[in-house]
Design a protein around this motif. Structure first.
Motif, PDB file in Angstrom:
ATOM      1  N   GLU A  61       0.822  -1.208   0.000  1.00 53.59           N
ATOM      2  CA  GLU A  61       0.000   0.000   0.000  1.00 53.59           C
ATOM      3  C   GLU A  61       0.859   1.264   0.000  1.00 53.59           C
ATOM      4  N   ALA A  62       2.010   1.206   0.674  1.00 50.09           N
ATOM      5  CA  ALA A  62       2.908   2.365   0.674  1.00 50.09           C
ATOM      6  C   ALA A  62       3.616   2.527  -0.664  1.00 50.09           C
ATOM      7  N   TRP A  63       3.779   1.417  -1.380  1.00 48.00           N
ATOM      8  CA  TRP A  63       4.522   1.419  -2.652  1.00 48.00           C
ATOM      9  C   TRP A  63       3.715   2.075  -3.774  1.00 48.00           C
ATOM     10  N   ARG A  64       2.508   1.578  -4.032  1.00 47.46           N
ATOM     11  CA  ARG A  64       1.705   2.089  -5.151  1.00 47.46           C
ATOM     12  C   ARG A  64       0.239   2.180  -4.750  1.00 47.46           C
ATOM     13  N   PRO A  65      -0.131   3.139  -3.923  1.00 46.91           N
ATOM     14  CA  PRO A  65      -1.534   3.244  -3.514  1.00 46.91           C
ATOM     15  C   PRO A  65      -2.426   3.656  -4.680  1.00 46.91           C
ATOM     16  N   VAL A  66      -3.634   3.124  -4.690  1.00 48.17           N
ATOM     17  CA  VAL A  66      -4.617   3.515  -5.704  1.00 48.17           C
ATOM     18  C   VAL A  66      -5.068   4.940  -5.456  1.00 48.17           C
ATOM     19  N   GLU A  67      -5.261   5.290  -4.201  1.00 49.10           N
ATOM     20  CA  GLU A  67      -5.761   6.608  -3.831  1.00 49.10           C
ATOM     21  C   GLU A  67      -5.121   7.032  -2.519  1.00 49.10           C
ATOM     22  N   PRO A  68      -5.004   8.330  -2.284  1.00 49.48           N
ATOM     23  CA  PRO A  68      -4.444   8.797  -1.011  1.00 49.48           C
ATOM     24  C   PRO A  68      -5.408   8.526   0.133  1.00 49.48           C
ATOM     25  N   MET A 171     -11.037   1.920   1.147  1.00 54.11           N
ATOM     26  CA  MET A 171     -10.734   0.501   1.269  1.00 54.11           C
ATOM     27  C   MET A 171      -9.236   0.262   1.415  1.00 54.11           C
ATOM     28  N   THR A 172      -8.883  -0.558   2.401  1.00 50.02           N
ATOM     29  CA  THR A 172      -7.509  -0.985   2.629  1.00 50.02           C
ATOM     30  C   THR A 172      -7.519  -2.468   2.978  1.00 50.02           C
ATOM     31  N   PHE A 173      -6.346  -3.016   3.244  1.00 52.70           N
ATOM     32  CA  PHE A 173      -6.303  -4.440   3.583  1.00 52.70           C
ATOM     33  C   PHE A 173      -7.023  -4.727   4.899  1.00 52.70           C
ATOM     34  N   TRP A 174      -7.268  -3.705   5.737  1.00 51.32           N
ATOM     35  CA  TRP A 174      -8.017  -3.902   6.968  1.00 51.32           C
ATOM     36  C   TRP A 174      -9.503  -4.142   6.685  1.00 51.32           C
TER      37      TRP A 174
END
Length: 315
Positions: A61-68, A171-174
């Motif tokens: 997620e820190a590498w290439r996030p879809v959205e801030p 949306m995140t991995f959580w």
């Protein structure tokens, strides 16, 4: 697997014997020792699965996030969902109920003299090929998860619970564990019942659960990642599952229901393999409370909407 099981048992035993048991004794609560030990077993496994998921997904997620990230409060709510699901009493309640049903089933089968078939009794050669047997367990359980997910979008009362999951706009991995309590219990019973029916060895069950949870967490990650033209058809990617969350606006249509293997969506006509498409997530038809409310508020609204779906009232 035996090594991992023995290590887990040793750690669980040490913590219980030297930390929890003395505290229970001092508090006069030794009557609850068995329940506390069972909870500890679940909590340690849940903690391990959370650590594995974080190590894998957070750097992505820190590498290439879809959205801030614009709504950290929503993410904190999802973290609470994850903690309650994997460290709390929710999976324990499902386990206790399932264990009771299993004991009743085994007693009934023993009295009748019938021996229910399992994969290894139907295909005796699998006993000599444990890796293949394990892979087949994964495939069968994933097939069951595909249909559970589709049914969540089919029945109005079930969608009322599952819509909590789809209401998340950040949306995140959580987000994987962002589910109603009743939905969690149904999912645990569904998955556990299939595992019992096909004869999954007890020592392999935790590993299967961890694989499925890691796959689901990764598929929800806020990362601009696809697995290529071929890979997308082999394993569910964050892009594949994000289309499921992004294109969905109502309970009666959607794509990409698979948890681990996209082949089920391909076979049953629900696949969307468009590449480099990362839509915004959320359910515009959901009440605002399901998107921005706290855990308790979302649980209450979910119950109200389920009652409305069952009794034909608008909730």
């Amino acid at each position: 697997m035996d090594f991992l099981t023995n290590l887990h048992d040793a750690v669980t035993g040490w913590i219980f014997e030297y930390l929890l048991q003395p505290a229970l004794y001092e508090a006069g609560l030794m009557d609850f020792a068995d329940e506390v030990f069972t909870w500890l077993d679940f909590a340690l496994f849940g903690a391990l699965s959370m650590i594995v998921v974080y190590i894998v997904c957070r750097p992505l997620e820190a590498w290439r996030p879809v959205e801030p990230v614009t709504d950290r409060r929503a993410i904190r709510t999802d973290i609470l969902y994850t903690a309650l699901s994997r460290l709390g009493v929710l999976p324990l309640l499902a386990f206790v109920l399932l264990s009771s049903l299993q004991a009743w089933w085994e007693a009934t089968v023993a009295d009748s003299g019938f021996v229910p078939p399992t994969l290894e009794t139907l295909v005796p050669g699998l006993r000599e090929m444990p890796i293949l047997a394990f892979a087949l367990y994964v495939v069968i359980l994933d097939f069951g998860e595909y249909w559970r997910h589709r049914l969540q979008h089919t029945f109005g009362w079930w969608w009322a619970l599952h819509s909590i999951h789809h209401a998340q706009r950040q949306m995140t991995f959580w987000t994987d564990d962002r589910n109603h309590i009743l939905d969690e219990v149904i999912a645990a019973l569904w998955f556990g019942a299939i595992a019992l029916l096909i004869g999954v060895p007890p020592g392999q069950f935790p590993i299967l659960v961890m694989i499925m949870r890691l796959a689901e967490s990764l598929s929800h990650a806020n990362v601009r990642l696809s697995f290529g033209r071929i890979g997308e058809r082999l394993i569910v990617s964050p892009r594949f599952h994000r289309l499921h969350h992004g294109v969905l606006s109502t309970a009666d249509h959607g794509k990409n229901y698979a948890v681990l293997l996209p082949v089920w969506d391909w076979i049953f006509g629900t696949a969307d393999f468009r590449r480099d498409v990362f839509p915004r997530t959320g359910d515009p038809d959901a009440p605002e409370a399901l998107a921005t409310g706290g855990w308790l508020r979302q649980q209450a609204v979910g119950l109200k909407r389920m009652a409305g779906a069952i009794f034909g009232r608008t909730a």
